[in-house]
Design a protein around this motif. Structure first.
Motif, PDB file in Angstrom:
ATOM      1  N   THR A 170     -14.701  -8.640  -0.968  1.00  0.00           N
ATOM      2  CA  THR A 170     -13.554  -9.490  -1.299  1.00  0.00           C
ATOM      3  C   THR A 170     -13.585 -10.834  -0.594  1.00  0.00           C
ATOM      4  N   GLY A 171     -14.254 -10.905   0.572  1.00  0.00           N
ATOM      5  CA  GLY A 171     -14.234 -12.130   1.359  1.00  0.00           C
ATOM      6  C   GLY A 171     -12.935 -12.349   2.096  1.00  0.00           C
ATOM      7  N   LEU A 172     -12.055 -11.361   2.088  1.00  0.00           N
ATOM      8  CA  LEU A 172     -10.738 -11.471   2.719  1.00  0.00           C
ATOM      9  C   LEU A 172     -10.541 -10.298   3.678  1.00  0.00           C
ATOM     10  N   VAL A 173     -10.181 -10.596   4.912  1.00  0.00           N
ATOM     11  CA  VAL A 173     -10.129  -9.576   5.962  1.00  0.00           C
ATOM     12  C   VAL A 173      -8.747  -8.959   6.131  1.00  0.00           C
ATOM     13  N   PHE A 174      -7.709  -9.775   6.274  1.00  0.00           N
ATOM     14  CA  PHE A 174      -6.417  -9.217   6.679  1.00  0.00           C
ATOM     15  C   PHE A 174      -5.833  -8.212   5.682  1.00  0.00           C
ATOM     16  N   PRO A 175      -5.928  -8.433   4.364  1.00  0.00           N
ATOM     17  CA  PRO A 175      -5.382  -7.401   3.471  1.00  0.00           C
ATOM     18  C   PRO A 175      -6.010  -6.030   3.711  1.00  0.00           C
ATOM     19  N   ARG A 176      -7.279  -6.024   4.093  1.00  0.00           N
ATOM     20  CA  ARG A 176      -7.931  -4.743   4.375  1.00  0.00           C
ATOM     21  C   ARG A 176      -7.506  -4.197   5.734  1.00  0.00           C
ATOM     22  N   VAL A 177      -7.256  -5.085   6.688  1.00  0.00           N
ATOM     23  CA  VAL A 177      -6.751  -4.644   7.994  1.00  0.00           C
ATOM     24  C   VAL A 177      -5.408  -3.940   7.819  1.00  0.00           C
ATOM     25  N   LEU A 178      -4.551  -4.503   6.994  1.00  0.00           N
ATOM     26  CA  LEU A 178      -3.237  -3.910   6.739  1.00  0.00           C
ATOM     27  C   LEU A 178      -3.375  -2.457   6.316  1.00  0.00           C
ATOM     28  N   ARG A 179      -4.261  -2.211   5.388  1.00  0.00           N
ATOM     29  CA  ARG A 179      -4.453  -0.849   4.890  1.00  0.00           C
ATOM     30  C   ARG A 179      -5.119   0.034   5.937  1.00  0.00           C
ATOM     31  N   ALA A 180      -6.165  -0.460   6.586  1.00  0.00           N
ATOM     32  CA  ALA A 180      -6.938   0.371   7.515  1.00  0.00           C
ATOM     33  C   ALA A 180      -6.114   0.783   8.724  1.00  0.00           C
ATOM     34  N   VAL A 181      -5.296  -0.099   9.249  1.00  0.00           N
ATOM     35  CA  VAL A 181      -4.460   0.258  10.404  1.00  0.00           C
ATOM     36  C   VAL A 181      -3.481   1.361  10.015  1.00  0.00           C
ATOM     37  N   PHE A 182      -2.910   1.266   8.831  1.00  0.00           N
ATOM     38  CA  PHE A 182      -1.979   2.309   8.400  1.00  0.00           C
ATOM     39  C   PHE A 182      -2.690   3.640   8.163  1.00  0.00           C
ATOM     40  N   GLU A 183      -4.000   3.612   7.927  1.00  0.00           N
ATOM     41  CA  GLU A 183      -4.756   4.840   7.695  1.00  0.00           C
ATOM     42  C   GLU A 183      -5.210   5.516   8.981  1.00  0.00           C
ATOM     43  N   GLN A 184      -4.979   4.891  10.126  1.00  0.00           N
ATOM     44  CA  GLN A 184      -5.447   5.455  11.389  1.00  0.00           C
ATOM     45  C   GLN A 184      -4.750   6.786  11.691  1.00  0.00           C
ATOM     46  N   LYS A 185      -5.554   7.855  11.763  1.00  0.00           N
ATOM     47  CA  LYS A 185      -5.127   9.156  12.274  1.00  0.00           C
ATOM     48  C   LYS A 185      -3.912   9.750  11.562  1.00  0.00           C
ATOM     49  N   ALA A 192       3.293   4.131   4.102  1.00  0.00           N
ATOM     50  CA  ALA A 192       3.514   3.022   5.030  1.00  0.00           C
ATOM     51  C   ALA A 192       3.073   1.693   4.413  1.00  0.00           C
ATOM     52  N   TYR A 193       1.914   1.723   3.782  1.00  0.00           N
ATOM     53  CA  TYR A 193       1.371   0.512   3.171  1.00  0.00           C
ATOM     54  C   TYR A 193       2.291   0.003   2.056  1.00  0.00           C
ATOM     55  N   ALA A 194       2.648   0.887   1.135  1.00  0.00           N
ATOM     56  CA  ALA A 194       3.463   0.477  -0.005  1.00  0.00           C
ATOM     57  C   ALA A 194       4.848   0.012   0.452  1.00  0.00           C
ATOM     58  N   ALA A 195       5.436   0.715   1.410  1.00  0.00           N
ATOM     59  CA  ALA A 195       6.762   0.334   1.896  1.00  0.00           C
ATOM     60  C   ALA A 195       6.724  -1.020   2.591  1.00  0.00           C
ATOM     61  N   THR A 196       5.639  -1.296   3.306  1.00  0.00           N
ATOM     62  CA  THR A 196       5.508  -2.586   3.981  1.00  0.00           C
ATOM     63  C   THR A 196       5.377  -3.710   2.971  1.00  0.00           C
ATOM     64  N   VAL A 197       4.521  -3.521   1.971  1.00  0.00           N
ATOM     65  CA  VAL A 197       4.358  -4.542   0.931  1.00  0.00           C
ATOM     66  C   VAL A 197       5.685  -4.800   0.235  1.00  0.00           C
ATOM     67  N   ARG A 198       6.420  -3.752  -0.073  1.00  0.00           N
ATOM     68  CA  ARG A 198       7.691  -3.906  -0.790  1.00  0.00           C
ATOM     69  C   ARG A 198       8.770  -4.483   0.119  1.00  0.00           C
ATOM     70  N   HIS A 199       8.654  -4.283   1.420  1.00  0.00           N
ATOM     71  CA  HIS A 199       9.614  -4.882   2.347  1.00  0.00           C
ATOM     72  C   HIS A 199       9.535  -6.410   2.288  1.00  0.00           C
ATOM     73  N   PHE A 200       8.308  -6.944   2.248  1.00  0.00           N
ATOM     74  CA  PHE A 200       8.146  -8.393   2.187  1.00  0.00           C
ATOM     75  C   PHE A 200       8.290  -8.909   0.753  1.00  0.00           C
ATOM     76  N   ALA A 201       7.871  -8.105  -0.206  1.00  0.00           N
ATOM     77  CA  ALA A 201       8.199  -8.273  -1.631  1.00  0.00           C
ATOM     78  C   ALA A 201       8.060  -9.689  -2.166  1.00  0.00           C
ATOM     79  N   GLU A 202       6.843 -10.233  -2.097  1.00  0.00           N
ATOM     80  CA  GLU A 202       6.594 -11.540  -2.709  1.00  0.00           C
ATOM     81  C   GLU A 202       5.825 -11.339  -4.007  1.00  0.00           C
ATOM     82  N   PRO A 203       6.414 -11.705  -5.145  1.00  0.00           N
ATOM     83  CA  PRO A 203       5.740 -11.484  -6.428  1.00  0.00           C
ATOM     84  C   PRO A 203       4.426 -12.252  -6.521  1.00  0.00           C
TER      85      PRO A 203
END
Length: 305
Positions: free
Chosen positions: A119-134, A143-154
């Motif tokens: 993708t050439g983009l790091v942070f969107p993957r960091v968001l997912r990977a941190v939520f997948e830890q353990k 956690a991922y979906a709720a976070t995205v919907r909390h900020f909710a930018e179309p």
């Protein structure tokens, strides 16, 4: 939903036998991912680019791929569409390595159209990977979906998607905001720290530099870094050391051993150095799993993998 007309388009010509859906599957967290969907064989992927928010549509049209970009980041996404589609994936030397093991050889032949997206983009993957830890996959997705919907930018484009949150907004959000999403303080603080240095992470020249910078962030280890660079940079050698399932899967598939640890994982993958992550991906796509309570089938059963 804004920008229903593409801002940029491009036609790509993948190699014979290329498999779009299998290749871009790592870009979606689930069929209900708020940032990415596969609809009627078309990938719709919303993200933030260096030139602004955008959505990329990738669809197969006969022997070609059509890439359409939407929004301010549409041009950037279309320019990088071949990488996102895995068409920059370098398989040099893998065929020879694969022939050294019958299981890997069979999987490489069966899934010859599979590529590693970048993708050439790091942070969107960091968001997912941190939520997948353990945690379980279900907990991570919640956690991922709720976070995205909390900020909710179309996101731009004709499909109703959301953009991943702006790193600056994540860094400024107190950890307790994430608690109702099932995220404890440790992971929330790790994500906030990574968000605070997201600009530096995005400027990394390659996977090795990104791994160094990622693992310098407290709370991010080699597992998380590998999960990030395998998709952000298409790193075919990235191995998720520390994973609960991967050592067992590799030990079972490559040595007929129902259980393995990280040391055994790396030992068995060493002959495939340069493509170790690719071998793990092939095992995943093939649905290979170690037995839950020990071996229940003879070694010849590997022929189906």
């Amino acid at each position: 939903m804004t920008g229903t007309a593409p801002t940029a388009s491009r036609t790509l010509r993948p190699p014979p036998g290329y498999r779009l859906a299998a290749t871009i599957r790592p870009l979606t967290f689930s069929p209900y991912d708020p940032c990415a969907r596969i609809v009627d064989g078309t990938l719709w992927w919303a993200t933030r680019t260096p030139t602004g928010p955008g959505t990329l549509a990738l669809r197969g049209t006969g022997s070609e791929l059509r890439a359409d970009g939407y929004g301010p980041g549409g041009d950037w996404l279309v320019a990088h569409a071949d990488a996102v589609a895995g068409l920059r994936d370098d398989l040099t030397g893998f065929a020879d390595l694969a022939r050294s093991h019958p299981v890997v050889a069979r999987l490489a032949a069966r899934h010859a159209g599979l590529r590693m997206p970048a993708t050439g983009l790091v942070f969107p993957r960091v968001l997912r990977a941190v939520f997948e830890q353990k945690v379980t996959g279900k907990e991570a997705y919640r956690a991922y979906a709720a976070t995205v919907r909390h900020f909710a930018e179309p996101a731009p484009g004709p499909v109703p998607l959301l953009l991943p949150p702006e790193p600056a907004a994540v860094a400024a959000t107190p950890y307790w905001v994430f608690h109702p999403f099932g995220v404890e303080q440790r992971r929330a603080e790790t994500l906030r720290r990574a968000a605070a240095v997201a600009d530096r992470l995005e400027r990394c020249a390659d996977s090795a530099e990104a791994t160094r910078r990622l693992t310098a962030v407290a709370g991010i280890g080699v597992w998380t870094a590998a999960e990030v660079v395998r998709v952000a940079y298409g790193d075919a050698d990235a191995v998720s050391v520390g994973d609960y399932h991967v050592p067992n899967t590799v030990a079972w598939a490559l040595a007929g051993e129902p259980r393995g640890d990280d040391a055994r994982l790396l030992e068995l993958l060493e002959p495939f150095r340069g493509h170790r992550g690719r071998v793990c991906r092939l095992l995943e796509v093939a649905g290979v799993q170690a037995p839950k309570f020990g071996p229940r089938a003879p070694i010849r059963s590997f022929a189906r993998f």
